[in-house]
Design a protein around this motif. Structure first.
Motif, PDB file in Angstrom:
ATOM      1  N   UNK A   1      27.691 -20.020 -47.730  1.00  0.00           N
ATOM      2  CA  UNK A   1      27.452 -20.793 -46.578  1.00  0.00           C
ATOM      3  C   UNK A   1      26.409 -20.061 -45.721  1.00  0.00           C
ATOM      4  N   UNK A   2      25.561 -20.697 -45.294  1.00  0.00           N
ATOM      5  CA  UNK A   2      24.543 -19.924 -44.126  1.00  0.00           C
ATOM      6  C   UNK A   2      24.807 -20.503 -42.835  1.00  0.00           C
ATOM      7  N   UNK A   3      24.915 -19.742 -41.995  1.00  0.00           N
ATOM      8  CA  UNK A   3      25.565 -19.613 -40.584  1.00  0.00           C
ATOM      9  C   UNK A   3      24.416 -19.954 -39.635  1.00  0.00           C
ATOM     10  N   UNK A   4      24.766 -20.682 -38.573  1.00  0.00           N
ATOM     11  CA  UNK A   4      23.785 -20.944 -37.381  1.00  0.00           C
ATOM     12  C   UNK A   4      23.480 -19.885 -36.575  1.00  0.00           C
ATOM     13  N   UNK A   5      22.668 -20.240 -35.616  1.00  0.00           N
ATOM     14  CA  UNK A   5      22.015 -19.368 -34.563  1.00  0.00           C
ATOM     15  C   UNK A   5      23.088 -18.478 -33.962  1.00  0.00           C
ATOM     16  N   UNK A   6      22.973 -17.132 -33.777  1.00  0.00           N
ATOM     17  CA  UNK A   6      23.724 -16.013 -33.456  1.00  0.00           C
ATOM     18  C   UNK A   6      24.961 -16.097 -34.045  1.00  0.00           C
ATOM     19  N   UNK A   7      25.350 -16.672 -34.976  1.00  0.00           N
ATOM     20  CA  UNK A   7      26.643 -16.664 -35.791  1.00  0.00           C
ATOM     21  C   UNK A   7      26.863 -15.610 -36.562  1.00  0.00           C
ATOM     22  N   UNK A   8      28.033 -15.277 -36.932  1.00  0.00           N
ATOM     23  CA  UNK A   8      28.444 -14.237 -37.835  1.00  0.00           C
ATOM     24  C   UNK A   8      29.432 -15.119 -38.828  1.00  0.00           C
ATOM     25  N   UNK A   9      29.928 -14.180 -39.899  1.00  0.00           N
ATOM     26  CA  UNK A   9      30.928 -14.848 -40.783  1.00  0.00           C
ATOM     27  C   UNK A   9      32.265 -15.123 -39.965  1.00  0.00           C
ATOM     28  N   UNK A  10      32.376 -14.731 -38.917  1.00  0.00           N
ATOM     29  CA  UNK A  10      33.667 -15.236 -38.300  1.00  0.00           C
ATOM     30  C   UNK A  10      33.447 -16.582 -37.344  1.00  0.00           C
ATOM     31  N   UNK A  11      32.297 -17.295 -37.456  1.00  0.00           N
ATOM     32  CA  UNK A  11      31.879 -18.175 -36.740  1.00  0.00           C
ATOM     33  C   UNK A  11      32.171 -19.523 -37.603  1.00  0.00           C
ATOM     34  N   UNK A  12      32.501 -19.392 -38.704  1.00  0.00           N
ATOM     35  CA  UNK A  12      33.021 -20.517 -39.637  1.00  0.00           C
ATOM     36  C   UNK A  12      34.350 -20.987 -39.559  1.00  0.00           C
TER      37      UNK A  12
ATOM     38  N   UNK B   1      18.993 -27.841 -26.606  1.00  0.00           N
ATOM     39  CA  UNK B   1      19.455 -26.530 -26.794  1.00  0.00           C
ATOM     40  C   UNK B   1      19.144 -25.631 -25.894  1.00  0.00           C
ATOM     41  N   UNK B   2      17.992 -25.609 -25.194  1.00  0.00           N
ATOM     42  CA  UNK B   2      17.444 -24.570 -24.512  1.00  0.00           C
ATOM     43  C   UNK B   2      18.546 -24.598 -23.181  1.00  0.00           C
ATOM     44  N   UNK B   3      18.852 -25.782 -22.649  1.00  0.00           N
ATOM     45  CA  UNK B   3      19.539 -25.753 -21.340  1.00  0.00           C
ATOM     46  C   UNK B   3      20.955 -25.440 -21.595  1.00  0.00           C
ATOM     47  N   UNK B   4      21.592 -25.916 -22.941  1.00  0.00           N
ATOM     48  CA  UNK B   4      22.960 -25.598 -23.311  1.00  0.00           C
ATOM     49  C   UNK B   4      23.055 -24.227 -23.464  1.00  0.00           C
ATOM     50  N   UNK B   5      22.114 -23.457 -24.139  1.00  0.00           N
ATOM     51  CA  UNK B   5      22.343 -21.784 -24.470  1.00  0.00           C
ATOM     52  C   UNK B   5      22.000 -21.044 -23.275  1.00  0.00           C
ATOM     53  N   UNK B   6      21.518 -21.510 -22.212  1.00  0.00           N
ATOM     54  CA  UNK B   6      21.129 -20.771 -20.986  1.00  0.00           C
ATOM     55  C   UNK B   6      22.107 -20.693 -20.137  1.00  0.00           C
ATOM     56  N   UNK B   7      23.063 -21.983 -20.005  1.00  0.00           N
ATOM     57  CA  UNK B   7      24.159 -21.831 -18.975  1.00  0.00           C
ATOM     58  C   UNK B   7      25.098 -20.893 -19.142  1.00  0.00           C
TER      59      UNK B   7
ATOM     60  N   UNK C   1      33.243 -17.482 -21.881  1.00  0.00           N
ATOM     61  CA  UNK C   1      32.007 -17.652 -22.442  1.00  0.00           C
ATOM     62  C   UNK C   1      32.102 -18.316 -23.821  1.00  0.00           C
ATOM     63  N   UNK C   2      33.144 -18.214 -24.578  1.00  0.00           N
ATOM     64  CA  UNK C   2      33.474 -18.804 -25.853  1.00  0.00           C
ATOM     65  C   UNK C   2      33.010 -20.368 -25.733  1.00  0.00           C
ATOM     66  N   UNK C   3      33.420 -20.991 -24.478  1.00  0.00           N
ATOM     67  CA  UNK C   3      33.356 -22.395 -24.443  1.00  0.00           C
ATOM     68  C   UNK C   3      31.922 -22.898 -24.308  1.00  0.00           C
ATOM     69  N   UNK C   4      30.818 -22.036 -24.439  1.00  0.00           N
ATOM     70  CA  UNK C   4      29.580 -22.535 -24.928  1.00  0.00           C
ATOM     71  C   UNK C   4      29.825 -23.320 -25.977  1.00  0.00           C
ATOM     72  N   UNK C   5      30.638 -23.061 -27.253  1.00  0.00           N
ATOM     73  CA  UNK C   5      30.501 -23.599 -28.409  1.00  0.00           C
ATOM     74  C   UNK C   5      31.309 -25.259 -28.262  1.00  0.00           C
ATOM     75  N   UNK C   6      31.966 -25.341 -27.101  1.00  0.00           N
ATOM     76  CA  UNK C   6      32.339 -26.653 -26.963  1.00  0.00           C
ATOM     77  C   UNK C   6      31.284 -27.642 -26.531  1.00  0.00           C
ATOM     78  N   UNK C   7      30.251 -27.155 -25.743  1.00  0.00           N
ATOM     79  CA  UNK C   7      29.259 -27.766 -25.590  1.00  0.00           C
ATOM     80  C   UNK C   7      28.060 -28.014 -26.628  1.00  0.00           C
TER      81      UNK C   7
ATOM     82  N   UNK D   1      21.814 -30.635 -30.050  1.00  0.00           N
ATOM     83  CA  UNK D   1      20.901 -29.492 -30.414  1.00  0.00           C
ATOM     84  C   UNK D   1      19.943 -29.806 -31.396  1.00  0.00           C
ATOM     85  N   UNK D   2      20.239 -30.585 -32.565  1.00  0.00           N
ATOM     86  CA  UNK D   2      19.311 -30.980 -33.391  1.00  0.00           C
ATOM     87  C   UNK D   2      19.170 -32.463 -33.666  1.00  0.00           C
ATOM     88  N   UNK D   3      18.518 -32.954 -32.805  1.00  0.00           N
ATOM     89  CA  UNK D   3      18.752 -34.600 -32.814  1.00  0.00           C
ATOM     90  C   UNK D   3      19.247 -35.238 -34.010  1.00  0.00           C
ATOM     91  N   UNK D   4      20.232 -36.016 -33.831  1.00  0.00           N
ATOM     92  CA  UNK D   4      20.803 -36.998 -35.234  1.00  0.00           C
ATOM     93  C   UNK D   4      19.875 -37.436 -36.101  1.00  0.00           C
TER      94      UNK D   4
END
Lengths: 283, 283
Positions: free
Chosen positions: B42-53, B148-154, B159-165, B238-241
């Protein structure tokens, strides 16, 4: 209603053609598979009959659910005239389904059968539980990229090889899958008659109406609220693949699957893969 | 190589963090699930660790195969610096996989982890058997439609609710699925440290290089010949469909699945559905 022949021992090959009357039409159908759940009603493509389905798909799905094949009004062994619009074909299909005494069905449609399936969902209210749309599109389809007219007007030797051009990709692997499909398709001996010139003309006229440009063409998709599985080949030369993406994006609850190196008949190229996807979706 | 802890009784929750050295880096990893087949890395996303899966995804897949989570160079509990390009991250990942003594793996990547997965396939030769690319894109991505830029800078509270967005759609159903995902994600007690500012900066720089406009950006995809499953949400902000459709169309052997009413983290919204699709694909 005739239930006598719906034992699970029947298959695509052996299910007898039965008849039921509705809307003044004597509908021909075949019914087989595992009874007891929500049956799947198959809606066929341009100029096709019950014999044009792939036994690997129908018998595959029949392992877990009841499968109903039929000829819509005027098509092949069904009586009446084929109407020249998809709303009318949808109304006839609903009359057929209700005449079987069914309260709820899943509908699968390939190509123009997908247009009919959408009409069944739009007109049928609670009749339709889930929908599978294969190699199909939406009203107001932009068919500029379609090679349909060219492919259907060419001659093929044997003529049956038309379907290699319609349903399969040019690669050797896909063409070989096409030959295997044709072999499966021709196993059944007591075959439906081919469709009449009236059916061909009426289906053509219905297609012209369906694809007529219309700025609000996509608005109706919001009303198809049932879970929908949209299935397509990577390069459909009959109904361009992009239309399936549009269907997914505009239907309220649609999942899209696109298979690699494939064309209009992707489910005949990957019957096992498709049956697994469909089983999962139809749970 | 350490095999002592790879008994099938370990799960996402209980698999100990182990370490293996390669390329001068001490890679942190966790390994669990059904041994004996081709493991999935498994290869993780931006700023994620093994705990983000999502444990529903990892434990789901672990029922039928071995799952390997890891932190790439410089990320969280792995030593070294995070390089500022995806080709370097791919090379590090390959070094990690080979240091485990593995001859063949399947790779899964989400978001920028999908970029890394592509680089592993490009550089790894026979190392990679099959690929799953989730919520990701190709080189030369047009990110105009990305939020992406807008969502990650809000700022978010908590703070964990970033991931809901980031990962979920605005609908109530999707947001509720997001809260359930966060609950699953936080069950494990002994957690990886969050990533460093160096990692954040290097990943950002790598993204800028990856998405730089390039007329021939898609040519490299022809070289990724492995069977690939491209998975995406209906509206990835984040990365358009659309980039997943492009991946399917340009990869030689790719299947695309798009889920309804979903965003960047579609597999966390539909973990059972995804695990079933992935199991079928990875057979």
């Amino acid at each position: 209603m005739t239930h006598s022949n719906h034992t699970p021992t029947h298959t695509h090959q052996t299910a007898p053609t039965e008849f039921v009357e509705a809307n003044g039409i004597r509908f021909a159908y075949r019914r087989f598979g595992k009874p007891g759940g929500v049956p799947v009603v198959f809606n066929q493509h341009y100029t096709g009959t019950m014999d044009y389905w792939d036994p690997a798909v129908t018998d595959g799905l029949a392992r877990t659910r009841e499968v109903i094949l039929f000829n819509n009004a005027g098509v092949s062994s069904s009586s009446g005239e084929t109407p020249a619009s998809f709303p009318e074909m949808g109304a006839n299909a609903i009359a057929f389904i209700r005449a079987l005494g069914l309260q709820q069905v899943d509908v699968l449609g390939i190509s123009i059968g997908g247009f009919v399936a959408q009409e069944i969902a739009l007109q049928g209210g609670d009749l339709v539980r889930k929908i599978i749309l294969v190699g199909t599109g939406h009203r107001g389809n932009d068919m500029t990229a379609s090679r349909s007219t060219e492919i259907f007007s060419e001659t093929y030797e044997p003529p049956e090889h038309l379907w290699l051009a319609v349903h399969f990709a040019p690669s050797q692997v896909s063409q070989e899958a096409g030959l295997a499909f044709l072999e499966r398709k021709w196993r059944r001996q007591d075959r439906d008659p081919e469709v009449s010139a009236q059916t061909v003309a009426a289906q053509g006229e219905a297609i012209d109406k369906w694809i007529a440009p219309d700025e609000n063409a996509l608005a109706y998709l919001k009303a198809i609220v049932q879970p929908t599985l949209v299935v397509q080949g990577s390069n459909d030369v009959i109904i361009p693949t992009a239309h399936s993406v549009t269907l997914q994006q505009h239907l309220p609850n649609a999942e899209l699957v696109i298979y690699p190196d494939s064309n209009h008949g992707s489910i005949y190229q990957y019957p096992e893969r498709f049956v697994a996807h469909a089983e999962q979706f139809l749970v």
